[in-house]
Write an enzyme that holds these catalytic residues in place. Structure first.
Site, PDB file in Angstrom:
ATOM      1  N   TYR A  17       0.862  -1.184   0.000  1.00 27.02           N
ATOM      2  CA  TYR A  17       0.000   0.000   0.000  1.00 27.02           C
ATOM      3  C   TYR A  17       0.895   1.228   0.000  1.00 27.02           C
ATOM      4  O   TYR A  17       1.629   1.462   0.962  1.00 27.02           O
ATOM      5  CB  TYR A  17      -0.879  -0.052   1.251  1.00 27.02           C
ATOM      6  N   TYR A 171     -11.873  -4.298   7.053  1.00 29.76           N
ATOM      7  CA  TYR A 171     -10.549  -4.041   7.631  1.00 29.76           C
ATOM      8  C   TYR A 171     -10.616  -2.970   8.714  1.00 29.76           C
ATOM      9  O   TYR A 171     -10.179  -3.167   9.848  1.00 29.76           O
ATOM     10  CB  TYR A 171      -9.563  -3.608   6.535  1.00 29.76           C
ATOM     11  N   HIS A 172     -11.174  -1.820   8.366  1.00 30.45           N
ATOM     12  CA  HIS A 172     -11.206  -0.718   9.320  1.00 30.45           C
ATOM     13  C   HIS A 172     -12.189  -0.961  10.459  1.00 30.45           C
ATOM     14  O   HIS A 172     -12.078  -0.344  11.521  1.00 30.45           O
ATOM     15  CB  HIS A 172     -11.532   0.598   8.602  1.00 30.45           C
ATOM     16  N   LYS A 540     -10.498  16.847  16.671  1.00 32.18           N
ATOM     17  CA  LYS A 540      -9.831  16.197  15.543  1.00 32.18           C
ATOM     18  C   LYS A 540      -9.617  17.244  14.449  1.00 32.18           C
ATOM     19  O   LYS A 540     -10.455  17.423  13.571  1.00 32.18           O
ATOM     20  CB  LYS A 540     -10.705  15.063  15.004  1.00 32.18           C
ATOM     21  N   ASP A 544      -7.852  14.043   9.208  1.00 33.72           N
ATOM     22  CA  ASP A 544      -7.637  12.704   9.753  1.00 33.72           C
ATOM     23  C   ASP A 544      -8.946  12.147  10.293  1.00 33.72           C
ATOM     24  O   ASP A 544      -9.529  12.695  11.217  1.00 33.72           O
ATOM     25  CB  ASP A 544      -6.579  12.758  10.860  1.00 33.72           C
ATOM     26  N   HIS A 546      -9.248   8.910  11.413  1.00 28.42           N
ATOM     27  CA  HIS A 546      -9.024   7.817  12.360  1.00 28.42           C
ATOM     28  C   HIS A 546      -9.408   8.310  13.754  1.00 28.42           C
ATOM     29  O   HIS A 546      -8.600   8.889  14.465  1.00 28.42           O
ATOM     30  CB  HIS A 546      -7.559   7.373  12.337  1.00 28.42           C
TER      31      HIS A 546
END
Length: 672
Positions: A17, A171-172, A540, A544, A546
């Site tokens: 990746y 995945y996340h 935040k 981003d 996440h």
């Protein structure tokens, strides 16, 4: 004999990746990786590209080229794939809200290469549900987002039939705390929502439903519990086979095949003793390669130093070599499924199937995945699961070598010089990218660009498939931000539920004395400051998305007695400072994992000073190299936390200490 070796199976697609800085730099990296034996490309786009902003937008500041490559227009896409034969390449693009736009740019570049678009092979992730839940690069509300996905699937089935138009991504979800059951159930519920929408759109004739199902792919996570993870993959396959056969009437078993790619777990990679990450990565890879009947079709591995910062080309090469050694030196690919007939495996798979199907049914009763997103159910369940996992780690029930056990270590030669153990992006890169964008806009033919944007808005208001209008925009030189803003004008934007308010208390007072001690210190400090509750703003800044760490801090601070102000992701420094002043908070906590801390945090400090709120302590958490952490503290940040600081309750205690220091209150003894 059934156990005898036979000719080797063809290995899975091997990817890394990758993408950073500029299209030119990323193109050079791709060509080098292909020369090393990589068999497919996996493109990482930067956050402005993922969220539909041009590099000169205020929210893009500090984010350009940080976590991927900036692609602002057709010229960038041309440079990204220069001298790479797209007609022979299998390209994965990790892109969601702007997936249609990036596929359009890719198709136009392939046409310029002389490629037959019907032969193009690759994948666009295009899973917006998990963006609302875990990754945070969503742009539009659920309804319009599902329309974009639907239109793109219909278009590719008819025009790029070998392309995977969606890569439903659990995945996340695992990175956000999902259990194996939740990972299966949430991903399958997303697949049902997508297929229902595609078939209801009227764009696919009845006799081509199998072609649609056959192009649905998945992108999963594999953690270090590799037996459980391998069983999870077998359970995924069984449930997918049942859903596609019973719900959609797909008779061809090839169409019903569960096709998935994988990046193994990054959540479990540690900053402490990062050399341990190598064996973690190997074990996680085995989960998706050992079992032939549940083997991944494509694998990309993280690098050992991802918890420290951006991996270097050498680090990515190491991860590629891990795959190559397993595929070419071992005998793994010479045998049929080595777990066939195992009672242990069969029992675990059956349990996962039963529990996942019960959760899928629960979600369907709510109205499906989209409804469960809008009510906040899915997000709250993830936040709760992640809170429970963190509590187990902090209690020592879940052991992580080098973090909460076996912490003594010899000096690590890999990280002896931390400044060279990771790759850094030139801070001047952003200005060059912005300048190139302005040149592109100045040199294009403005009439066709504006006409194309008008046609896109008209199509969005109506019911036409949006792919043709998007292709027209790509050919006319429209930019990423312009394409996204045209759709924002019609669809609006969306702020997803944070899940914090609905998360149950994760750690009871009876679980140990530490949280009780912190609660007592919070109450005492609040009383000394004049009553009420201590107020913590969790912010935040930038792009981003996440948010897992920020959510866990918010939940634990709430459990410790704080009043928490958390407005979710994607805030400007100005918005954060305005909220801090308006809410009269006692501390500002910033969470940044994208590398934009050096740009955004000093701006927030300056704005607090201008607002007369310079006495509010600011703490920062994220993937922050040591040199950057020192610079932030020198600029006025009270404390910096990185992944090695895994004790969330201890962090909350430190926040109390910083509030006391900022208000000239004497230190309190830690009562543990």
């Amino acid at each position: 004999m059934s156990g005898a070796p036979r000719p080797k199976d063809r290995p899975w697609l091997m990817r890394t990746y990758a993408g950073h800085s500029t299209a030119e730099a990323s193109n050079e990296l791709y060509r080098r990786n292909l020369a090393k034996g990589q068999t497919g490309l996996s493109v990482a786009f930067d956050l402005p590209t993922q969220t539909g902003y041009d590099p000169d937008h205020i929210l893009a500041r500090g984010e350009v080229g940080r976590v991927g490559v900036p692609v602002s227009h057709l010229g960038d896409m041309r440079r990204l794939f220069q001298e790479i034969p797209l007609e022979r390449m299998n390209t994965s693009m990790t892109i969601n809200a702007t997936a249609m736009w990036l596929l359009a740019l890719y198709q136009v570049v392939a046409e310029e290469h002389g490629a037959d678009t019907a032969e193009l092979q690759g994948t666009t992730q295009n899973d917006i549900v998990k963006e609302y839940l875990s990754r945070g690069t969503h742009v539009f509300p659920p309804g319009p987002s599902l329309r974009l996905t639907t239109d793109m699937i219909a278009y590719t089935v008819n025009h790029i039939p070998k392309w995977n138009p969606i890569n439903i991504c659990s995945y996340h979800l695992q990175e956000a705390g999902a259990t194996p059951v939740q990972e299966i159930a949430f991903a399958m519920s997303t697949a049902v929502a997508v297929l229902d929408a595609v078939f209801a759109s009227g764009q696919i004739p009845e006799d081509r439903k199998g072609d649609v199902v056959a192009r649905i792919s998945f992108f999963v996570n594999a953690g270090v519990r590799f037996i459980e993870e391998m069983c999870k993959m077998r359970a995924f396959g069984r449930i997918w086979d049942r859903i596609t056969r019973e719900r959609y009437g797909i008779e061809n078993p090839k169409h019903r095949r569960f096709r998935y790619g994988v990046q193994v777990n990054s959540l479990g990679l540690t900053e402490a003793q990062p050399e341990n990450n190598v064996q973690r990565i190997v074990l996680e890879m085995l989960a998706v390669t050992l079992s032939k009947d549940a083997r991944a079709r494509a694998v990309q591995l993280p690098a050992w130093n991802e918890a420290l910062g951006l991996p270097r080309p050498w680090d990515q090469q190491w991860s590629l070599r891990i795959q190559q050694v397993l595929a070419h030196e071992s005998d793994l690919l010479e045998y049929d499924d080595v777990f066939e007939g195992s009672h242990v495996i069969e029992s675990k798979v059956a349990t996962l199937v039963e529990e996942a199907e019960a959760e899928i049914e629960r979600i369907q009763e709510m109205g499906g995945a989209m409804a469960a997103v809008e009510t906040g159910y899915l997000k709250a369940r993830l936040v709760a699961s992640h809170s429970e996992r963190r509590a187990r780690i902090e209690a020592g029930e879940e052991k992580i070598v080098g973090v909460n056990c076996y912490e003594s270590t010899e000096p690590n030669p890999l990280t002896a010089d931390l400044d060279t153990a990771i790759m850094t992006v030139d801070p001047e890169n952003e200005a060059r990218v912005v300048s190139a964008l302005h040149t592109w806009r100045e040199q294009r033919d403005e009439g066709p660009a504006q006409d194309a944007l008008g046609a896109l808005r008209k199509a969005a208001v109506g019911t036409d498939n949006l792919m043709e209008a998007t292709l027209r925009c790509a050919r006319a030189g429209v930019t990423t931000g312009e394409w996204a803003w045209a759709l924002r004008d019609v669809f609006g934007e969306y702020r997803a539920p944070t899940g914090v308010g609905g998360a149950p208390v994760a750690v009871a007072t009876e679980a140990g004395p530490l949280l009780a001690s912190v609660r007592e210190r919070v109450e005492k400090t609040a009383a000394e400051l004049g009553g009420g509750r201590l107020r913590l703003l969790v912010g935040k800044p930038g792009l981003d998305g996440h948010s897992n760490g920020a959510e866990q801090i918010a939940v634990r601070a709430r459990d410790a007695g704080f009043e928490v102000v958390y407005q979710g992701i994607r805030l400007t420094p100005e918005q954060i400072v305005s909220a801090a002043v308006a809410e009269d908070v006692h501390c500002v906590g910033l969470s940044i994992l994208s590398g934009s801390h050096a740009e955004l945090v000093p701006d927030i400090l300056d704005r607090l000073r201008t607002a007369g709120a310079q006495d509010i302590p600011v703490i920062v958490g994220g993937i922050i190299p040591a040199a950057d952490a020192a610079a932030l503290r020198a600029a006025g940040v009270a404390a910096v936390f990185t992944p090695k600081d895994f004790g969330i309750t201890e962090i909350i205690g430190r926040i109390v200490d910083e509030i006391r220091a900022a208000n000239t209150l004497p230190p309190l003894e830690v009562l543990v």
